[in-house]
Write a protein that holds these residues in place. Structure first.
Motif, mmCIF file in Angstrom:
data_model
loop_
_atom_site.group_PDB
_atom_site.id
_atom_site.type_symbol
_atom_site.label_atom_id
_atom_site.label_comp_id
_atom_site.label_asym_id
_atom_site.label_seq_id
_atom_site.Cartn_x
_atom_site.Cartn_y
_atom_site.Cartn_z
ATOM 1 N N ALA A 89 2.010 12.401 6.305
ATOM 2 C CA ALA A 89 0.987 11.784 7.103
ATOM 3 C C ALA A 89 0.722 10.562 6.907
ATOM 4 C CB ALA A 89 -0.335 12.589 6.492
ATOM 5 N N THR A 90 1.347 9.844 5.642
ATOM 6 C CA THR A 90 1.241 8.564 5.625
ATOM 7 C C THR A 90 2.250 7.806 6.273
ATOM 8 O OG1 THR A 90 0.242 8.997 3.182
ATOM 9 C CG2 THR A 90 1.536 6.539 3.783
ATOM 10 N N VAL A 91 3.363 8.497 6.468
ATOM 11 C CA VAL A 91 4.701 7.921 7.188
ATOM 12 C C VAL A 91 4.167 7.888 8.683
ATOM 13 C CG1 VAL A 91 7.210 8.224 7.839
ATOM 14 C CG2 VAL A 91 6.351 8.488 5.387
ATOM 15 N N VAL A 120 0.702 -1.230 0.095
ATOM 16 C CA VAL A 120 -0.128 0.018 0.065
ATOM 17 C C VAL A 120 0.602 1.098 0.085
ATOM 18 C CG1 VAL A 120 -1.710 1.272 1.462
ATOM 19 C CG2 VAL A 120 -1.894 -1.213 1.234
ATOM 20 N N ALA A 121 1.999 1.249 0.791
ATOM 21 C CA ALA A 121 2.727 2.416 0.769
ATOM 22 C C ALA A 121 3.451 2.831 -0.563
ATOM 23 C CB ALA A 121 3.989 2.124 1.804
ATOM 24 N N ALA A 122 3.817 1.456 -1.118
ATOM 25 C CA ALA A 122 4.425 1.782 -2.588
ATOM 26 C C ALA A 122 3.500 2.458 -3.415
ATOM 27 C CB ALA A 122 4.873 0.217 -3.113
ATOM 28 N N ALA A 123 2.143 2.079 -3.426
ATOM 29 C CA ALA A 123 1.158 2.153 -4.448
ATOM 30 C C ALA A 123 0.849 3.780 -4.053
ATOM 31 C CB ALA A 123 -0.300 1.461 -4.079
ATOM 32 N N LEU A 181 2.720 5.304 13.861
ATOM 33 C CA LEU A 181 1.931 5.004 14.732
ATOM 34 C C LEU A 181 1.363 3.707 15.103
ATOM 35 C CD1 LEU A 181 -0.026 8.568 14.962
ATOM 36 C CD2 LEU A 181 1.315 7.740 16.521
ATOM 37 N N VAL A 182 0.958 3.056 13.851
ATOM 38 C CA VAL A 182 0.226 1.684 13.928
ATOM 39 C C VAL A 182 1.451 0.565 14.352
ATOM 40 C CG1 VAL A 182 -0.512 -0.037 12.611
ATOM 41 C CG2 VAL A 182 -1.260 2.081 12.318
ATOM 42 N N LEU A 183 2.663 0.848 13.798
ATOM 43 C CA LEU A 183 3.687 -0.013 14.182
ATOM 44 C C LEU A 183 4.327 0.349 15.638
ATOM 45 C CD1 LEU A 183 6.005 -1.836 13.286
ATOM 46 C CD2 LEU A 183 7.562 0.004 12.657
ATOM 47 N N GLY A 184 4.407 1.469 16.076
ATOM 48 C CA GLY A 184 4.492 1.580 17.583
ATOM 49 C C GLY A 184 3.522 0.948 18.541
ATOM 50 N N TRP A 185 2.230 1.133 18.176
ATOM 51 C CA TRP A 185 0.963 0.570 18.924
ATOM 52 C C TRP A 185 1.305 -0.933 18.868
ATOM 53 C CZ3 TRP A 185 -2.593 -2.322 15.893
ATOM 54 C CH2 TRP A 185 -3.569 -3.156 16.888
#
Length: 360
Positions: free
Chosen positions: A193-195, A169-172, A200-204
């Protein structure tokens, strides 16, 4: 019904729930990637634009189908207290309400996309397009829902799979931003904002689902966290401090099964004995190989009974197994023997166990 057959049916729903959830995430990822690339008018000689659009539409239908099966099997499994209404009404479930609620939101968005697509000629292009764009939010909601409620969140294979979906998804999104005609400042803000959201999701995840004890912190009912065998210990009753010569009680609990590729199986039953002169917690574990009639060729066993209001616990082995009728001899530390005759009734759809226990 044999113990092995009942356990197999109970486990089938659990595995189907997990499998359809993972496949649904993969399909939603593919749908999102194709949708983002489609806005850039991406195509090639082998993949003209109408092929990309058709693939996007068909993958969306597949994703919705897998999500529906995922919802139905989750409710039918019955292990967690999840109702059908919890699949469409967010944050109403007693089981991990926040993380299950995110899954309900994702499901609602997919339902809205399906309904407006079927009624596209009536609702108009503007409303359909608005709902269509809003449906892209189903992917991050589904991803966080899977990590927050899934039983495999701490396993490396699921972390790698989720990371792969996020990377796609990040690549797209990167391709979309680099090819956008908007102002550079707007593209940079969208990229930042995407990064930030990904971080945040990775930290959570690293501080939450990836760490021990997440089940309790996520809002899982205490009875499930502790396990069926020890959840909701019976209320002590006025009984003698010594074991009576005989007693009868009702058994309620759950069944679990494990199997390896060689045909060896392990069946565990845990539950509470209530309603008689002696109440307590009973655990029954059988090891053996699957027989031709769908039962268990017993090779080893372990039985424990912890009475309430009577000092000491009893442990021993199964001495008789005839279908759903089990006999076990257990002794306490003082050498007192107790013969338990257990009649089991197993709900193969949910894995719940009921029955009677006679002790003498």
């Amino acid at each position: 019904m044999s113990l092995l057959l009942a356990a197999s049916n109970a486990k089938a729903l659990w595995y189907l729930t997990r499998g359809t959830g993972v496949v649904a995430l993969l399909l939603l990822t593919a749908v999102l990637v194709l949708g983002v690339l489609g806005t850039t008018r991406w195509r090639s000689e082998r993949w003209p634009r109408f092929v990309v659009a058709g693939l996007h539409r068909n993958l969306t239908l597949f994703a919705i189908a897998f999500v529906v099966v995922h919802v139905v099997t989750t409710v039918a499994d019955g292990y967690a207290p999840i109702r059908l209404v919890d699949a469409v009404v967010p944050f109403a479930s007693p089981y991990r309400p926040v993380w299950l609620g995110l899954g309900a939101l994702a499901f609602d968005l997919l339902l809205a996309l399906t309904i407006t697509s079927l009624l596209r000629a009536r609702v108009g292009l503007r409303l359909w397009r608005a709902v269509h764009w809003l449906a892209y939010a189903a992917w991050p909601l589904a991803l966080v829902h899977g990590l927050g409620t899934g039983s495999d969140s701490r396993f490396g294979w699921l972390a790698i799979l989720t990371l792969g979906c996020a990377a796609a998804v990040a690549a797209a999104v990167a391709v979309r931003l680099l090819g956008a005609d908007s102002r550079p400042a707007l593209r940079i803000a969208a990229g930042v904002a995407t990064v930030a959201v990904a971080a945040l999701v990775l930290g959570w995840y690293r501080s939450g689902p990836a760490r021990p004890g997440w089940a309790a912190r996520a809002g899982t009912p205490t009875s499930i966290v502790r396990g069926a065998a020890t959840s909701a210990s019976p209320t002590p009753v006025a009984v003698s401090r010594t074991m009576p010569s005989s007693f009868d009680g009702k058994l309620t609990g759950r069944l679990a099964r494990n199997a390896d590729g060689a045909g060896d199986v392990g069946i565990a039953i845990g539950g509470n004995v209530t309603g008689g002169a002696v109440e307590g917690v009973l655990r029954l574990t059988l090891w053996g190989s699957g027989s031709d009639d769908g039962g268990v060729a017993l090779t080893d066993s372990q039985v424990t009974f912890q009475p309430v209001g009577i000092a000491g616990s009893y442990s021993g082995q199964v001495v008789g197994l005839d279908g759903s009728l089990v006999q076990a001899d257990v002794t306490n530390a003082a050498g007192d023997m107790l013969r338990l005759t257990i009649s089991l009734q197993i709900d193969s759809a949910t894995g719940s166990v009921s029955g009677t226990v006679h002790g003498a």
